[in-house]
Enzyme design. Structure first.
Site, mmCIF file in Angstrom:
data_model
loop_
_atom_site.group_PDB
_atom_site.id
_atom_site.type_symbol
_atom_site.label_atom_id
_atom_site.label_comp_id
_atom_site.label_asym_id
_atom_site.label_seq_id
_atom_site.Cartn_x
_atom_site.Cartn_y
_atom_site.Cartn_z
ATOM 1 N N ASP A 88 0.884 -1.173 0.000
ATOM 2 C CA ASP A 88 0.000 0.000 0.000
ATOM 3 C C ASP A 88 0.915 1.215 0.000
ATOM 4 O O ASP A 88 1.356 1.669 1.043
ATOM 5 C CB ASP A 88 -0.891 -0.045 1.257
ATOM 6 C CG ASP A 88 -1.908 1.075 1.280
ATOM 7 O OD1 ASP A 88 -1.881 1.928 0.377
ATOM 8 O OD2 ASP A 88 -2.725 1.112 2.217
ATOM 9 N N ARG A 96 5.920 3.199 3.161
ATOM 10 C CA ARG A 96 6.189 2.048 4.036
ATOM 11 C C ARG A 96 7.677 1.840 4.324
ATOM 12 O O ARG A 96 8.016 1.112 5.245
ATOM 13 C CB ARG A 96 5.659 0.758 3.372
ATOM 14 C CG ARG A 96 4.196 0.802 2.991
ATOM 15 C CD ARG A 96 3.297 0.778 4.200
ATOM 16 N NE ARG A 96 1.905 1.028 3.833
ATOM 17 C CZ ARG A 96 0.946 1.279 4.714
ATOM 18 N NH1 ARG A 96 1.226 1.319 6.001
ATOM 19 N NH2 ARG A 96 -0.287 1.499 4.325
ATOM 20 N N HIS A 201 -10.328 2.075 10.534
ATOM 21 C CA HIS A 201 -9.402 1.242 11.302
ATOM 22 C C HIS A 201 -9.943 1.030 12.716
ATOM 23 O O HIS A 201 -9.578 0.085 13.395
ATOM 24 C CB HIS A 201 -8.021 1.908 11.408
ATOM 25 C CG HIS A 201 -7.299 2.013 10.107
ATOM 26 N ND1 HIS A 201 -7.416 3.113 9.291
ATOM 27 C CD2 HIS A 201 -6.469 1.151 9.474
ATOM 28 C CE1 HIS A 201 -6.670 2.922 8.218
ATOM 29 N NE2 HIS A 201 -6.084 1.746 8.302
ATOM 30 N N ASP A 275 -10.506 -4.293 1.472
ATOM 31 C CA ASP A 275 -9.616 -3.528 2.337
ATOM 32 C C ASP A 275 -9.144 -4.483 3.435
ATOM 33 O O ASP A 275 -9.673 -5.595 3.586
ATOM 34 C CB ASP A 275 -10.359 -2.317 2.919
ATOM 35 C CG ASP A 275 -9.412 -1.189 3.345
ATOM 36 O OD1 ASP A 275 -8.192 -1.431 3.403
ATOM 37 O OD2 ASP A 275 -9.894 -0.078 3.609
#
Length: 496
Positions: A88, A96, A201, A275
């Site tokens: 991602d 990342r 989240h 997701d």
């Protein structure tokens, strides 16, 4: 392959670059025993948990890129069927991985003044090349969310803006750039996460809009992408009761939304990816391991991302799904792997980046998006004030003098007029984007005391914390803090 092996190809669990040897071996066990189809790489468990634990940033760890390459080689070597490697990386590998090229946020690219689609495609292409050279096949990007809620806690800087048509064009351009580089990409988060006030989240966002409202805004970029041949879409964890008979069901596990709306009504024939299935919007509702994976599969997802219960998920899907359903999904995944060159995997050497070319691109982009968003900059007057020592300078939220301050060469003592530079510490909205309230009050007081020019380096959504912008004689929005951006902002002030 037998039925169970085919189902395993749907799974792309999380692989953490910084982890224990024991956890690396657990991934190897999933590859050898469950024969999973892919892996989605994340920096570390610490950074993956940042959303849950309300931390603003992730920790800095050495050697991330080299470790990533080593792990890809290690895991591919033992996999019977080569793995589809995804990440991602909405603004590049740097999202990342430290010490890799970072590109501007979508919100910055959404502010491009000239040839925006051409430049966004170029950014997608460069990002895609970085990933392809690193052994990555799929970037879970770009966001096609229309960010109409300025208080959105989770999209914000990740969206190209609040205009549906513009978001549609730019997200397609980013997608096409990555495709040109030879990697896969996906539009996300269907049916649109931009007008939500809850971070998925942490909980389930509810989008209380009618179908007509969604068709006029949220669904526009996805329909545009479908009409232009987009081959992959990620479905988000948000509920749209108007489309699910009044029920607050996450889109990611809703057959009405994925199969009914996306595939049948909107005509999408490509792959649907969920997701992350560890997100609390869905995970907390399925205590029985594997049931969430089944719900996601039966709703119409082809790839199950970040599943925490791979073995149980495969088993339940194997018991409940028909062979025809499994074969259809399996064939789509195999076709994707073939198209992205997954079966041609060769061990990778750690590549080097073209930092000079990257910096040149950053500067060209900055010259296109750094903008005076209110007032006017009178360079001649400013130069006169400098010569007479009457132009002051103050900067906030920096640990050492910025390149911008060096370019301006100003003193921060008494003056007739001042330039105030704000380097926003975080691109995420938590704790006023990382800006403490005391310092914000100090900035507002300073701006009220004499004519001031504000130069804002960072997420423009953070501007609201600086009070009434009319107080400033002019406001320059620089969008990012990159050194190339600081140089362009200095040149803008002095028209050099």
């Amino acid at each position: 392959m037998n039925n169970t092996q085919k189902i395993a190809q749907c799974f792309s669990p999380a692989a953490f670059i910084h982890d224990t040897e024991e956890n690396y071996q657990e991934i190897e066990k999933l590859i050898l025993e469950e024969e999973i189809g892919g892996l989605t790489f994340f920096h570390s468990r610490h950074s993956a948990a940042a959303n849950f634990e309300k931390r603003a940033e992730s920790l800095d760890t050495e050697g991330t890129y080299e470790k990533l390459i080593g792990l890809i080689n290690r895991y591919q070597k033992i996999s019977k069927t080569p793995l589809l490697i995804s990440i991602d990386g909405e603004y590049g590998l740097a999202m990342r991985i430290e010490k890799t090229p970072q590109y501007p946020f979508a919100i910055s690219l959404g502010a491009l003044k000239k040839d925006a689609e051409k430049w966004v495609e170029e950014v997608g292409y460069r990002m895609g090349l970085d990933m392809k050279n690193s052994g990555i096949h799929l970037n879970l990007s770009p966001c096609s969310d229309v960010n109409t809620n300025p208080d959105n806690p989770v999209i914000g800087y990740r969206s190209f803006g609040d205009n549906a048509e513009n978001v549609a064009k730019l997200s397609l351009a980013a997608y096409q750039g990555m495709k040109k580089a030879g990697i896969g990409a996906c539009l996300k988060h269907f049916p649109g996460h931009g007008d939500t006030a809850v971070d998925s989240h942490l909980g389930l966002p509810i989008l209380n809009k009618t179908k007509a409202q969604l068709e006029a805004e949220e669904l526009v970029p996805f329909q545009f992408g479908i009409d232009h041949g987009v081959e992959m879409i990620m479905v988000g964890h948000l509920a749209v009761p108007a489309l699910t008979g009044g029920k607050e069901v996450p889109a990611s596990i809703s057959r009405e939304l994925i199969t009914g709306l996306l595939k049948e009504e909107m005509g999408f024939t490509g792959l649907v990816i969920s997701d992350a299935l560890n997100m609390k919007a869905v995970a907390k509702h399925f205590p029985e391991p594997g049931m969430l994976e089944w719900e996601a599969f039966q709703a119409g997802n082809d790839i199950l991302c970040f599943s925490d219960h791979v073995k149980e998920g495969i088993e339940i899907i194997s018991n409940k799904a028909s062979e025809e359903e499994v074969d259809l999904v399996f064939e789509k995944i195999m076709a994707l792997k073939k198209k992205l060159g997954v079966f041609d995997f060769q061990p990778i050497e750690v590549p080097s980046f073209d930092w000079e070319g990257h910096s040149k691109l950053q500067k060209e982009l900055a010259e296109n998006y750094v903008s005076v968003i209110s007032g006017d900059i009178d360079s001649q007057t400013l130069k006169g004030l400098i010569q007479s020592g009457k132009l002051g300078y103050f900067e906030y939220f920096t640990s050492s003098p910025s390149l911008f301050s060096q370019k301006l060469g100003l003193q921060s003592d008494s003056s007739e007029k001042q330039i105030i530079a704000v380097f926003v510490p975080s691109h995420k909205p938590l704790n006023q984007f990382g800006m403490d309230i005391g310092t914000l009050e100090k900035i507002k007081e300073s701006a009220s005391s004499k004519p001031s020019i504000l130069v804002h380096f960072g997420n423009p959504l953070a501007l609201k914390h600086l009070g009434d912008l009319k107080v400033f004689e002019a406001v320059i929005c620089a969008y990012q803090g990159f050194e190339e951006v600081q140089e362009v902002a200095a040149n803008l002030i002095f028209k050099t």
